[in-house]
Enzyme design. Sequence first.
Site, mmCIF file in Angstrom:
data_model
loop_
_atom_site.group_PDB
_atom_site.id
_atom_site.type_symbol
_atom_site.label_atom_id
_atom_site.label_comp_id
_atom_site.label_asym_id
_atom_site.label_seq_id
_atom_site.Cartn_x
_atom_site.Cartn_y
_atom_site.Cartn_z
ATOM 1 N N ASP A 38 0.866 -1.167 0.000
ATOM 2 C CA ASP A 38 0.000 0.000 0.000
ATOM 3 C C ASP A 38 0.917 1.236 0.000
ATOM 4 O OD1 ASP A 38 -2.259 1.704 0.651
ATOM 5 O OD2 ASP A 38 -1.492 1.723 2.690
ATOM 6 N N ASP A 40 -0.281 5.082 1.065
ATOM 7 C CA ASP A 40 -0.559 6.057 2.126
ATOM 8 C C ASP A 40 -0.567 5.407 3.505
ATOM 9 O OD1 ASP A 40 -1.143 8.586 0.643
ATOM 10 O OD2 ASP A 40 -2.661 7.320 -0.290
ATOM 11 N N GLU A 85 -14.130 4.550 7.860
ATOM 12 C CA GLU A 85 -13.117 3.699 7.225
ATOM 13 C C GLU A 85 -12.423 2.810 8.258
ATOM 14 O OE1 GLU A 85 -9.686 5.773 5.603
ATOM 15 O OE2 GLU A 85 -8.944 3.963 4.650
ATOM 16 N N SER A 153 -2.652 1.314 -4.577
ATOM 17 C CA SER A 153 -3.055 2.433 -3.730
ATOM 18 C C SER A 153 -4.418 2.996 -4.092
ATOM 19 C CB SER A 153 -2.009 3.543 -3.849
ATOM 20 O OG SER A 153 -2.510 4.739 -3.296
ATOM 21 N N ALA A 154 -5.178 3.274 -3.065
ATOM 22 C CA ALA A 154 -6.460 3.970 -3.251
ATOM 23 C C ALA A 154 -6.262 5.481 -3.208
ATOM 24 C CB ALA A 154 -7.446 3.523 -2.179
ATOM 25 N N LYS A 202 -9.397 -3.204 -3.116
ATOM 26 C CA LYS A 202 -8.044 -3.427 -3.630
ATOM 27 C C LYS A 202 -7.858 -4.911 -3.894
ATOM 28 C CE LYS A 202 -5.416 0.158 -1.380
ATOM 29 N NZ LYS A 202 -4.252 0.270 -0.490
ATOM 30 N N ASP A 227 -1.674 -0.900 5.790
ATOM 31 C CA ASP A 227 -2.055 -0.317 7.080
ATOM 32 C C ASP A 227 -3.548 -0.442 7.342
ATOM 33 O OD1 ASP A 227 -2.654 1.949 5.174
ATOM 34 O OD2 ASP A 227 -3.341 2.832 7.047
HETATM 35 P P1 TMP Z 1 -3.962 4.065 0.306
HETATM 36 O O1 TMP Z 1 -4.720 2.940 -0.329
HETATM 37 O O2 TMP Z 1 -2.728 4.395 -0.491
HETATM 38 O O3 TMP Z 1 -3.675 3.869 1.738
HETATM 39 O O4 TMP Z 1 -4.884 5.407 0.153
HETATM 40 C C1 TMP Z 1 -6.150 5.551 0.683
HETATM 41 C C2 TMP Z 1 -6.220 6.500 1.831
HETATM 42 O O5 TMP Z 1 -6.588 7.812 1.397
HETATM 43 C C3 TMP Z 1 -7.311 6.064 2.767
HETATM 44 O O6 TMP Z 1 -6.781 5.638 3.986
HETATM 45 C C4 TMP Z 1 -8.189 7.288 2.950
HETATM 46 C C5 TMP Z 1 -7.428 8.414 2.359
HETATM 47 N N1 TMP Z 1 -8.252 9.478 1.744
HETATM 48 C C6 TMP Z 1 -7.993 10.787 2.104
HETATM 49 O O7 TMP Z 1 -7.128 11.050 2.955
HETATM 50 N N2 TMP Z 1 -8.732 11.799 1.527
HETATM 51 C C7 TMP Z 1 -9.694 11.556 0.595
HETATM 52 O O8 TMP Z 1 -10.336 12.489 0.103
HETATM 53 C C8 TMP Z 1 -9.943 10.187 0.234
HETATM 54 C C9 TMP Z 1 -10.999 9.886 -0.778
HETATM 55 C C10 TMP Z 1 -9.181 9.200 0.814
HETATM 56 MG MG MG Z 2 -2.998 3.070 3.489
#
Ligand code: TMP
Ligand code: MG
Length: 289
Positions: A38, A40, A85, A153-154, A202, A227
Site C-alpha cells: 500500500d 498512504d 473507514e 493504492s487507493a 483493492k 495499514d
Molecule cells: P492508500 O490505499 O494508499 O492507503 O490510500 C487511501 C487512503 O486515502 C485512505 O486511507 C483514505 C485516504 N483518503 C484521504 O485522505 N482523503 C480523501 O479524500 C480520500 C478519498 C481518501
Molecule cells: Mg494506506
Amino acid sequence: MVPELGKATVLMKNPEHVKDVISALREEGTDKLQVISDFDMTLSRFGFNGRRCPTSHNILDNSRVVSEEGRKKLKDLLHYYYPIEIDPNQTVEEKCPLMVEWWTRAHDLLLQQKILKSDIAKIVKESEVMLRDGVNSFLDQLHKRNIPLFIFSAGVGDVLEEVLRQGKVFHPNITVVSNYMDFDDKGVLRQFKEPLIHTFNKNNTVLENKEYSQQLSARTNILLLGDSLGDLSMADGVANMENILTVGFLNDRVEERRGKYLDAYDIVLEKDETLDVVNGILGYILRET
Ligand code: TMP
Ligand code: MG
C-alpha cells in the site's frame, strides 16, 4: 534470526508461523520473491512530531491550488468518512458504499479546482508528506536485487509517483496501480480514470490488466505491506502463491483495533513510523545480514 522482531512495536499472534514463512522466503531466494505494498500511511508516514502527515489526497487538499471553500468541504468529508473507514465495528459490506461515496465526492470537489498537471510537482514539493524512515533503503534494496514492487493504492497515482520521484526512489522495478488523473489537452484535470479504487476494493476487481501477475507468475512468494485491513486482499491476483508474509501498520485507534489486526496480519507494527522491521526481514531473506 531478525533482531528487529524484538522491537517493542512488534506484535505477533503466531511467532512460529512468522519464523517459518521468513525461513521459506530466505530458502527459496530472491528470484521467487515479489513485494506488494500500500502507499498512504504504509510507505508514507502517519505522523510526525504529534501531527498527522498527509495522504496523497490530502497533499492536494491542503495545497494552494484548492480554494478555501473547497478545502473546508474536503476536510468535512475526511472528518465524516475517515472514522467510518477505520471503525472496527462496521463490516466491509457496510463500509464499501460509503467509501465509494467519499471518493466520488472528494474527486468531484478536486475536479472543480481546475488543477494543472504542471502544478503537481510543486504541490508535492510544498507539502508536508514524508516517507517512513527506512523507505529509501528498502526501495533501493529491492531495486538493486531486482525484486518487483507492486504499489496498490487507493490514493492518487500522479501524486504518489511524484512523492517517490522527489524522494529519488521511483525505480523501474516499481509498478503502480492507483487512481490516476486524466488531464485535457490544456493540462487541466478533467476527471479521474476508472476504475475507482477505494480502501476496500483493492483486489482483482480493479486490476484490469492481469498481465502484471502473469509476468510474475514465477514469483510465488510475497511480502505484503499495508495499514488497512482492506490491504490484505492486494495479493489476491497472484497466481500459485506459495508463501506470504503480511505486515500491517497499526497507526490509529490502536486499542480498539489491535485484536482484529493481530488476527489478520502476521506481523503488526503498532505506532511504528519506521520500516526497520521490514528492512530487517528483507536483509535476512536476501542474506545480507
Ligand atoms: P492508500 O490505499 O494508499 O492507503 O490510500 C487511501 C487512503 O486515502 C485512505 O486511507 C483514505 C485516504 N483518503 C484521504 O485522505 N482523503 C480523501 O479524500 C480520500 C478519498 C481518501
Ligand atoms: Mg494506506
